[in-house]
Each structure stands twice: as structure tokens, then as C-alpha cells.
Scaffold this motif. Structure first.
Motif, mmCIF file in Angstrom:
data_model
loop_
_atom_site.group_PDB
_atom_site.id
_atom_site.type_symbol
_atom_site.label_atom_id
_atom_site.label_comp_id
_atom_site.label_asym_id
_atom_site.label_seq_id
_atom_site.Cartn_x
_atom_site.Cartn_y
_atom_site.Cartn_z
ATOM 1 N N ILE A 1 -2.396 8.290 6.344
ATOM 2 C CA ILE A 1 -3.026 7.333 7.261
ATOM 3 C C ILE A 1 -2.337 5.974 7.235
ATOM 4 N N ILE B 1 -12.737 14.358 -10.367
ATOM 5 C CA ILE B 1 -11.281 14.345 -10.211
ATOM 6 C C ILE B 1 -10.673 13.930 -11.553
ATOM 7 N N PRO B 2 -9.720 14.668 -12.090
ATOM 8 C CA PRO B 2 -9.078 14.212 -13.309
ATOM 9 C C PRO B 2 -8.255 12.957 -13.016
ATOM 10 N N PHE C 1 0.796 4.258 -3.017
ATOM 11 C CA PHE C 1 0.514 5.684 -2.845
ATOM 12 C C PHE C 1 1.758 6.525 -3.071
ATOM 13 N N ARG D 1 0.837 -1.197 0.000
ATOM 14 C CA ARG D 1 0.000 0.000 0.000
ATOM 15 C C ARG D 1 0.873 1.248 0.000
ATOM 16 N N ARG E 1 -5.768 8.361 11.477
ATOM 17 C CA ARG E 1 -7.026 8.471 10.729
ATOM 18 C C ARG E 1 -7.671 9.832 10.927
ATOM 19 N N LEU F 1 -4.422 17.985 -12.818
ATOM 20 C CA LEU F 1 -4.379 16.519 -12.730
ATOM 21 C C LEU F 1 -3.261 16.079 -11.798
ATOM 22 N N PHE G 1 -9.895 0.861 3.071
ATOM 23 C CA PHE G 1 -9.047 1.109 4.239
ATOM 24 C C PHE G 1 -9.542 0.434 5.515
ATOM 25 N N TYR H 1 -13.521 4.787 1.134
ATOM 26 C CA TYR H 1 -12.683 4.580 2.321
ATOM 27 C C TYR H 1 -13.023 3.247 2.975
ATOM 28 N N LEU I 1 -18.032 19.281 -3.476
ATOM 29 C CA LEU I 1 -17.686 18.924 -2.102
ATOM 30 C C LEU I 1 -18.680 17.906 -1.551
ATOM 31 N N GLU J 1 -8.755 21.838 -3.540
ATOM 32 C CA GLU J 1 -8.874 21.497 -4.956
ATOM 33 C C GLU J 1 -10.049 22.186 -5.607
ATOM 34 N N LEU K 1 -4.517 13.618 -3.366
ATOM 35 C CA LEU K 1 -5.345 12.505 -2.922
ATOM 36 C C LEU K 1 -4.498 11.303 -2.544
ATOM 37 N N TYR L 1 -3.025 11.182 0.905
ATOM 38 C CA TYR L 1 -3.900 10.721 1.982
ATOM 39 C C TYR L 1 -3.515 9.308 2.411
ATOM 40 N N GLY L 2 -3.232 8.463 1.422
ATOM 41 C CA GLY L 2 -2.831 7.100 1.744
ATOM 42 C C GLY L 2 -1.542 7.062 2.550
ATOM 43 N N SER M 1 -4.079 17.085 -8.122
ATOM 44 C CA SER M 1 -5.067 16.298 -7.384
ATOM 45 C C SER M 1 -4.581 14.871 -7.193
ATOM 46 N N LEU N 1 -9.471 18.519 -0.370
ATOM 47 C CA LEU N 1 -10.574 18.618 -1.329
ATOM 48 C C LEU N 1 -11.071 20.049 -1.438
#
Lengths: 517, 502
Positions: free
Chosen positions: A91, B392-393, A55, A51, A99, A77, B440, B436, B425, A113, A84, A87-88, A80, A110
Motif C-alpha cells: 500500500i 504473531i511471533p 517495511f 516508511r 489500499r 516468525l 496509515f 491501520y 482471524l 498464516e 505482514l 503489506y506496507g 509472518s 493472515l
């Protein structure tokens, strides 16, 4: 330049067109590969290593893409993808704390973005449908799109009023990930500002003093908040907030002094990226440095570079910042003398924060070494692994100290003169004195001031409850029961039904007859 | 290709699914192989014919077929750029859904009835896309209602019967209102062919009130299917239908029929100038904006996967309406391309929801913990669809959002950017927790009703393949948006032709 606009989305283009982007790209690439090599060792025994690498690779790709992007959509592109995927990494340790921090990070990412998206839309529309940011340079900014861009990119860059996620997310991520978050990824926000906000714009020049002050505030805020915490990685995260403040100042100066500030900014990015990465990497394995002088010396070398000791890269960039500030034609209400003395005070603060960090790291060492006395002997493989990690860190710190010579040569920056070097040493000495006094006199704030939970986490939870309620609000709509009413009506009408129908028919028949007549 | 052929091509496209459907009705339940091959034959022929038409239309040809039907209003089928957009979408997704439905309904009763109506439903959709005037459109619109009802109530449970009743009540009354509107407009300006730029402009002076009334009636009638705000009640209930039906309902057939009707009405009946002259765009825009936010807001609170997806549809389809109502070329590109993109993304999500329900018995979102480990391909497809919905692109959803946003800035309605931002959002807030949970969170309780549908794959290959196909498609449409094959360039072609008249 690679033109992809006939293949990918309209206007797509990649390329490293100027020396500035090229340098930024190569620097990021080297740092990513380096830290990647480091995490190859540090995540060796990680049960969730797959994992992590997934990421890691996504973040890496996003970061490289956004630097090489020549159009807004490619940048977005990459941006983001990086945000994103990070994030992996945040956490990754999967603790409750991680978390929580991850949630805050994701919410803010977000939000950033969406703000950036709106800002880019407005800009693209103002530029008449052209997406390459080079042609945006001549298009004047509007207040709305400028603030959207500043907010959206600032949430990633993490200077003062937009720094909430940094002190939460950096400490919980694995050490190499936080090194990259702090060293490279938050700079993406700054790069975006450089790309999308033309320095020569009139509106931008009006806003410059504001940004300058924000940067200064951020520089001080980061240090003061960091002094109140005792976890080494939290302190480092706050130090990043403070350093991003300096970078924001340089960015603001860019529109006052022109391109002269650009090499300084680039040097600052490189300096901070390497110094902060090595400090984070060190903080991740501080427990192994107990009693090893050479390993601790690595920390001090990195920390001293950040404190801007003469001959270090820090000295170069701090002097550069001061020179740029002195040369800038500031508005009348901003006094240059006051500003530069504030910068000196900032240097004292930075040094204080790093000394505080050193003390905290030593405390961690002591507790860890007293705990690990009875630990089983390390196997040969893990000893090799450990040695390899330290060797890599040594390499990084060496590069950090060799770097200034390279930068000076390549960008023709002036080396600090003797008097300037003196001005650099003084704050460090003063900070040491202050720290010593502090230690001797045992000054303490009331205990509730230390290690406070950030309110941002509380609001993040509140926000989560808003979109993921614990219990569903049950509201019953008032039902209009027509059926019982109808039944009752039927019952009432039951008896006279036949007769009344007959009557009705008669009446109808009569009316038809009469109307026919 | 001879001109004789060309004339019958639109009819042949409709018949290619109608005839197999009618034959399937007569088949016995046990004639599985014949039924499947008939179905796939129909799909294949239709795709081939659509390909022929696509090439010709791209070269600038027009197809026209008419039958005498009503005095003053013939039954006209017309193949041009806009109708082809919808025809291609429905044919390609029909292929995916047919394969999915064959896998989904293996072993279940009443399959002849199901596939018969399924083909009828697609024929009606394609007919509606090819309809050349309002009367023909109305005819197929009503046919679509009747053909989908048996699919919604297919399971025959009390719940699905109730949903079916509600569906019928909503759509039939919507159809009546639409008919009133069409009749009113017919009495004013007749029902000529759909023309870019509209045909009511000549009759505006003196008839403003009546034209506005006709527009309002028709929007109400179409809004029932497009799930505009006060008329959306049937959609979340209708999700009790089997997964392939919901997928088709949400992505292609019913909801899209309404949205497509709105596009036709605004661009080809009224036209941009008349819309501006009558000031009809602003209310429609407001209604669409409110629906977008309302749908997203309600989706947050849903705990059932398919219900959440249903509310998400309400919100996403209004993007199309909004793009159309803005009356700018870029916004129109955004709206048109979202018609395709939303279809592909939503069908992916519904396929995945169906896969989870079939394989693991999962219906609630909280049961999804750890599903990513058990069914990685499905979960990946779901993740892609969800990211696309957020915009999201490089997914397809980003492209449509980008063009809609550019359209907003172009027409100078900057407050709508706020709507898009908020909706983005909210989309993130109701899709990302699902993602998630899948990836996860560890699995804590056993799956509600696990079935082993395949020895090699995580589920039956006929369930897995369509979801994978559409997921890849949505990624490709986002990545290669500039190529000639992409929906984006087709939408640009349509808008070029639509806006060229002036």
C-alpha cells in the motif's frame, strides 16, 4: 548451526546446513541487496521514503530469517514478519487501488498464516514435540496437516487456485517492491513446502499427480488470464502465477524422481527470480526507454531468457524440467508424451504472453512519450539517478545471461543438446507467427473480456463489511418492565395493606402457638 | 534466612500492600508526597519479598502459614509454584499500574480513597493467589469484590454508578454461588490444603452427583469473574472505570482471579483423574470455546476502544480456561503461561487506550486516524499488544497460542484448532483496523480534547513509562521464552510439579 534453544523459544536454531539452503540464502541476499540499491535511487524523491525503508528492512529480515531457520517457530516468525511487512510495501503508493489490493493481500496473508500455523502445530505434535523440521522428515504426513501446509504456504506461493492476491498486489506496489515480491518473496512459500513436506512420504507421493496437474493448470491459467489484461505489471503478475505453476510441477516431481530434481528447481528459482525482477524493474521505468534502443534491448534480453531461448537460463531450466518429467515414474493414467507436449504448448503460451507484454509496454511508451514531450528538462541530479538505475538494470540482465554457465558448472546440470535447442526455438517462432497472425487478422474477443475486475476484490470488500459493518445493527432486547408492575401491585394493595399484614401476623402467631402445643 | 521468617513471608507479602493502603485512607488529600512515597514503598517491599520467595520456591521450598479460622478450615497461606506465578504477575503489574495511576489521577479529587482501595484490591489479589485452601480462597475472593467496587464507581457519574451496581450484582451473586459450592464440597470432603492431583478422588464413589453439583456451582461462581459466556455482562460495562482500574481489572485483579480460581479448582481440588472420572472437562471446554468465539465476535462490532478491549478480554481469558480444561500437560503450560502473557498484553493495551483518552481525548476507534504520528511510542506499544493478541511471533501471545495448540493436538481434540484459527482471524479483524487507522490514515479532524501534558514527551512520562515497560516486557517474554526467567519456563516447572504426582 546456531543453537538458540536455551535463549529464544524452545527448539530455536538457525543455520545454513546444506548446500541447497546456503545457495538459496545467498541468492536471496544478493537479490535483496541489489534491489535495495536500486530502490535507493528510485525512492530518492519519495516523500514517504522512511516508511518504505522500514517495511523493506522488516521484509528483508523476515525473508533471510525464514531461509536460515532450522525449526518451525523460527520459520513461522520469519514468514509472518515478511508477510505482514510486505503489506506496507503493497500500500506504499497510498492510492485507493493500492489500499484495496493491500486489504485483499492482508486478508489472504493472515488466512495463510493461520492455516500454516495449524499445519505446523499438527506436524510438531506428530513429531513428538520436536520443532526442527529435519527430524520431521521421517514422520508420516496426515491428509489434514498436508492440506493445511499446502494451502497455507500456497497462499504465499501464489499458484493457480490460490493466486488471487498476486495480480492485485504486484501492480500497485512500487516497482522494486513488486520485483522482490515476485522474485523472492513468493518463493518463500515454495521453500516452506520443501522444508516441511518430506518428498519421500507415501501420502505425498499419492498426492503428487494432483499437484503436477495443478501446476500445469496454473501454468496455462496464468498465461491465458495475462493475455486478457493490458497493464504491464498485471501481465507480469499473471506470468508469475504461470511460472509458479512450473515450480510447483518441479516440486511435485521431487517426490517422484528424488533429489535429481532439486538442482533444476533451484536453477528455476534463481532464473525466475532474476528474470522477473528485471522485467518488473523495467516495467517501472518503461517510459524512460522510449526511443532508446539499448534500454529496450534490456527488456528483450530478459524476456528472451524467460522465453527459454537457447543459451539462456530459461533454456536450461525448461530442458531440465522436461528431462525430469521424462524420467519420473508417473502413474499409468498420466501419459508422459501428453505431458511433454503440453509443456511445449506451455512454452508457446509463455512466449505469447511476453510478446503481448512487449506490445503493451510499447503502447505505454508511446502514450507516455507523447505526454512528456513538453515536460521540463530533467535536472542533472535526476539524470544521474536515472542513469544509475539503468546501469543497475543492465547489471542484473547481464547476470541473468551469465548465470546458466555458473549453474551448469556448480550443479553439474547437462547443457541442452542441439535437438533440444531446436525444440526450444520452435515454440518461440511459433508464438511469433501466432502473434503476427493475430495482429494482422485483428482477432479480438468481445471487449468485456478484457481487463476485468477480479471477483476476489469484491469478496474482499464483502468480507470487510462483515467484520467492519458500515452501520451498526441495532437490536433492542425486549425489556421486561417489572417496576410498573410492582407499582400497580402496590397501589392495589395499598388500602388493605395494614389490615392484611395484621391478619397475616395473626395467622402466623396462631400457627406457632398451635405447633407449639 | 531463618525458618521463623519463612513462616511469616506469605503474610508479609500481603501486609506489604495492605498496611500502606490502610494508612493511605487516613491521609489528607493534600499529602501527595507522603501518599506517593507510601505507595512506592509498599510496591518496593512487596517486590523484594516476592523475589525472596521466588528464589526459595525455585529451589524447592514451600511456605506455609496458618491461623485458626473456622472449625475444620484454617486460614492458610501457602507459597508454592502456582501461587507464585500469580503473585509475581500481580506485583510486577501493580508497580506499573501504580505509576500509571499516579500520573493519570494528578489533579483529580478523592485520591486518598482511590489509592487506599487500590492497595486493598492488590492485597486481596495476592491473598487469593497465596490462599492455601478453598475457604481462604473464598475469603479473599469476596474481599476482592468489595475492594474493587469503589474503584469501578470512582468517577461517580450516573454511568459508572450503574456499571458499579451491575458489577456488584453479578459478583456478589457469583460469590454466594461459589460459597454454596464450597460449603457443599466442605460437607463432603472438608477443606484440606490444595494438593497437586486434587483431594476429592477418595470421595468419588457414591457422591458423583453431589460432586458434579459442587463443581458446577463453583465454576458458575468463578465464571462470573472469569467472564464465561452467560455471566460476562458486567465486564463491558465496567470499562467506564478510570483507565488504571480497567487495566488492573482486566489484566490482574478480577478477571484473572476467576481464571486462577478455575485453575486451582481443576488441578488442586478435583485433579485430573477425578475430572476425567466425573467427565467434567468436556462441558467446561465447550463453554470456554464458545466464549472465545463469542467474545471475539462481539468485539468486532464495538466502536469504543475500551469496549472492544473488554470484549477481547472475555475471549482471551477463556483461552486460559480452555487450556486448563483440556487436562493435558502441554495445554496446561499454554493456559498458565497465557495467564501471565494475557495480563501483560492487555494491560499494555489499556494503558495505551488511557493515554489516547487522556492526551487527545480519543475514545472512539474512528477518532484514532493519524494518532501514530502524534503519539508514536504509545501507538507502537498498542501495536505490539495487538499483534500479541493475534498471536504473531515474536510477541508473548504467540508462545501461549503455540503451547495451547500443541496441547490440543496432544489430547487429540483437533476441532479446537479450528476454534483457535477462527479466533485468531477474528482477533486480526478487530485489532488490525485499529492499527491501520493509527499508522496509515492521515488525521482529518482535530483531536477531540487535546492536552499538553509534557514538554519533552508525547504525553506525561508517568503515563508513557508503564506502557513502554509492559510493551517491552511482552516482547521479551516472547523472544526469550526459553530462558529461566521467562513465564514459560516457570509454567513448565508448575506443570512438572502438578503432573508429577502420578
Amino acid at each position: 548451526m546456531i543453537d538458540l534453544s536455551n535463549w529464544l523459544w524452545p527448539g530455536a536454531g538457525l543455520g545454513l546446513t546444506d548446500a541447497f539452503t546456503r545457495f538459496w540464502w545467498y541468492f536471496s541476499l544478493v537479490l535483496w541487496l541489489f534491489v535495495g540499491g536500486f530502490s535507493l535511487l528510485s525512492q530518492w524523491h519519495d516523500p514517504r521514503a522512511r516508511r518504505y525503508w522500514l517495511f523493506f528492512a522488516l521484509c528483508f529480515a523476515g525473508n533471510m530469517l525464514l531461509i536460515a531457520a532450522l525449526d518451525a517457530v523460527s520459520f513461522y516468525l520469519g514468514f509472518s514478519l515478511m508477510s505482514l511487512a510486505a503489506y506496507g510495501l503493497v500500500i506504499h503508493n497510498n492510492t485507493a487501488k493500492a489500499r484495496r489490493a493491500g486489504r485483499l493481500y492482508l486478508q489472504l496473508a493472515l488466512l495463510g498464516e493461520i492455516l500454516l500455523f495449524s499445519g505446523l502445530l499438527l506436524r510438531a505434535s506428530a513429531a513428538g514435540g520436536r520443532y526442527d523440521w529435519l527430524s520431521w522428515q521421517a514422520v508420516p504426513l496426515e491428509p489434514l496437516s498436508l492440506s493445511l501446509l499446502l494451502l497455507g504456504l500456497g497462499l504465499k506461493a501464489g499458484f493457480w487456485p490460490l493466486h488471487w492476491w498476486l495480480p492485485q498486489a504486484h501492480p500497485v506496489a512500487p516497482a522494486p517492491a513488486s520485483a522482490l515480491l515476485s522474485g523472492v518473496m513468493i518463493k518463500a512459500g515454495l521453500l516452506g513446502m520443501l522444508m516441511f513436506i518430506p518428498a519421500t512420504d507415501t501420502l505425498m507421493q499419492q498426492w503428487t499427480p494432483l499437484l503436477l496437474l495443478t501446476g500445469l493448470l496454473s501454468a496455462f491459467y496464468g498465461v491465458l488470464a495475462g493475455l486478457l489484461h493490458s497493464q504491464p505489471k498485471v501481465i507480469l503478475a499473471y506470468s508469475s502465477v504461470s511460472q509458479m505453476g512450473y515450480l510447483l510441477m518441479l516440486f511435485a516431481l521431487l517426490s517422484l524422481t528424488g533429489v535429481a530434481a532439486l538442482p533444476v528447481l533451484l536453477a528455476y528459482v534463481v532464473h525466475h527470480g532474476m528474470a522477473k525482477s528485471s522485467l518488473f524493474l523495467y516495467a517501472g521505468m518503461a517510459g524512460e526507454a522510449a526511443g532508446r534502443l539499448w534500454r529496450q534491448a534490456l527488456f528483450w534480453l530478459a524476456a528472451l531468457a524467460m522465453m527459454a531461448l537457447p543459451l539462456s537460463s530459461g533454456a536450461l531450466v525448461k530442458t531440465g524440467l522436461k528431462t525430469q518429467l521424462a524420467e519420473a515414474n508417473l502413474p499409468a493414467w498420466l501419459d508422459v508424451g501428453v505431458l511433454s507436449s503440453l509443456l511445449t504448448a506451455g512454452a508457446v503460451f509463455t512466449a505469447l504472453l511476453l510478446l503481448h507484454l512487449a506490445a503493451q509496454l510499447r503502447a505505454v511508451n508511446n502514450t507516455q512519450s507523447s505526454r512528456t514531450v513538453k515536460a521540463p528538462a530533467v535536472t542533472k541530479a535526476s539524470a544521474n539517478n536515472r542513469a544509475g538505475r539503468w546501469a543497475l538494470l543492465t547489471l542484473l540482465v547481464c547476470a541473468l545471461w551469465v548465470l546458466p554457465w555458473f549453474i551448469v558448472q556448480h550443479w553439474q546440470l547437462p547443457l541442452p543438446t542441439l535437438s533440444q535447442s531446436g525444440a526450444l526455438i520452435a515454440p518461440v517462432l511459433f508464438a511469433v507467427l501466432l502473434r503476427w497472425l493475430w495482429y494482422k487478422l485483428g482477432w479480438q474477443l468481445p471487449p468485456y473480456c478484457y481487463n476485468r475486475n477480479a471477483p476476489a476484490l469484491y469478496y474482499s470488500l464483502k468480507l470487510k463489511r462483515l467484520y467492519q459493518p458500515v452501520s451498526q445493527p441495532q437490536w433492542h432486547r425486549p425489556t421486561i418492565a417489572l417496576r410498573p408492575l410492582e407499582r400497580r401491585l402496590n397501589r392495589v394493595l395499598n388500602r388493605p395493606l395494614v389490615s392484611s399484614t395484621a391478619l397475616l401476623c395473626c395467622i402466623l402467631f396462631l400457627t406457632i402457638l398451635l405447633s407449639g402445643v | 534466612m531463618s525458618p521463623f521468617w519463612q513462616q511469616y513471608l506469605p503474610l508479609a507479602i500481603i501486609l506489604s500492600s495492605l498496611l500502606p493502603g490502610l494508612i493511605i485512607f487516613t491521609l489528607k488529600e493534600t499529602q501527595v508526597k507522603l501518599r506517593i512515597s507510601l505507595n512506592l514503598f509498599g510496591v518496593g517491599v512487596k517486590l523484594l519479598l516476592v523475589l525472596l520467595m521466588w528464589q526459595a520456591v525455585k529451589a524447592g521450598q514451600q511456605f506455609y502459614f496458618s491461623l485458626p479460622f473456622l472449625p475444620g478450615a484454617d486460614l492458610v497461606l501457602q507459597g508454592e509454584a502456582l501461587s507464585l506465578l500469580f503473585v509475581v504477575l500481580s506485583s510486577v503489574l501493580w508497580l506499573a499500574t501504580t505509576i500509571y495511576a499516579i500520573g493519570y489521577l494528578e489533579q483529580s479529587p478523592l485520591r486518598s480513597r482511590f489509592f487506599g482501595y487500590f492497595s486493598l484490591c492488590v492485597s486481596a489479589t495476592v491473598g487469593l493467589a497465596l490462599a492455601g485452601n478453598l475457604v481462604t480462597f473464598l475469603l479473599f475472593y469476596e474481599l476482592l469484590t468489595l475492594a474493587t467496587f469503589p474503584l469501578v464507581v470512582h468517577r461517580g457519574t450516573p454511568e459508572s454508578l450503574a456499571a458499579g451496581r451491575r458489577y456488584l450484582a453479578y459478583t456478589l451473586s457469583g460469590g454466594v454461588i461459589l460459597m454454596l459450592g464450597v460449603a457443599l464440597l466442605h460437607s463432603l470432603v472438608q477443606s484440606p490444603l490444595f494438593t497437586p492431583g486434587g483431594y476429592v478422588a477418595a470421595a468419588i464413589s457414591g457422591n458423583e452427583g453431589l460432586l458434579m453439583l459442587a463443581f458446577a456451582l463453583m465454576i458458575t461462581g468463578l465464571g462470573v469473574k472469569a467472564a464465561l459466556l452467560p455471566l460476562h455482562g458486567w465486564l463491558p460495562q465496567a470499562m467506564v472505570a478510570p483507565a488504571p482500574v480497567s487495566a488492573l481489572l482486566h489484566a490482574v485483579a478480577v478477571v484473572k482471579a476467576g481464571a486462577f480460581g478455575i485453575i486451582r479448582l481443576v488441578y488442586d481440588v478435583f485433579g485430573v483423574e477425578s475430572m476425567q472420572a466425573l467427565q467434567l472437562a468436556q462441558p467446561l471446554m465447550l463453554l470456554a470455546a464458545v466464549t472465545i468465539l463469542y467474545g471475539s465476535w462481539r468485539a468486532l462490532a464495538q466502536q469504543d476502544i475500551k469496549r472492544r478491549l473488554a470484549y477481547s478480554t472475555i475471549s482471551q481469558v477463556s483461552y486460559i480456561t480452555l487450556g486448563v480444561a483440556m487436562l493435558g500437560p502441554l495445554a496446561a503450560v499454554g493456559g498458565l503461561v497465557h495467564l501471565v502473557h494475557q495480563g501483560v498484553m492487555k494491560i499494555t493495551l489499556f494503558f495505551c487506550a488511557g493515554n489516547f483518552a487522556e492526551t487527545l481525548g480519543i475514545h472512539k476507534i474512528r477518532e484514532l486516524n493519524g494518532a501514530g504520528r502524534r503519539m508514536p511510542v504509545t501507538a507502537m506499544a498498542f501495536t505490539l499488544g495487538a499483534l500479541g493478541m493475534i498471536g504473531i511471533p515474536p510477541t508473548a501471545g504467540f508462545i501461549s497460542k503455540w503451547y495451547l495448540g500443541l496441547g490440543v493436538a496432544e489430547v487429540g481434540q483437533n476441532w479446537l484448532i479450528l476454534v483457535f484459527a477462527l479466533s485468531g482471524l477474528l482477533n486480526a479483524a478487530y485489532f488490525l483496523p485499529v492499527v491501520y487507522r493509527m499508522w496509515f490514515l492521515p488525521q482529518t479532524v482535530p483531536w477531540p480534547a487535546e492536552q499538553r501534558l509534557s514538554n519533552r514527551f508525547e504525553t506525561h512520562w508517568m503515563l508513557l513509562l508503564p506502557a513502554t515497560f509492559t510493551a517491552i516486557l511482552l516482547l521479551l517474554m516472547g523472544l526469550f521464552a526459553s530462558t529461566e526467567l521467562s513465564p514459560l519456563s516457570w509454567a513448565q516447572l508448575i506443570v512438572e510439579r502438578e503432573f508429577r504426582h502420578d
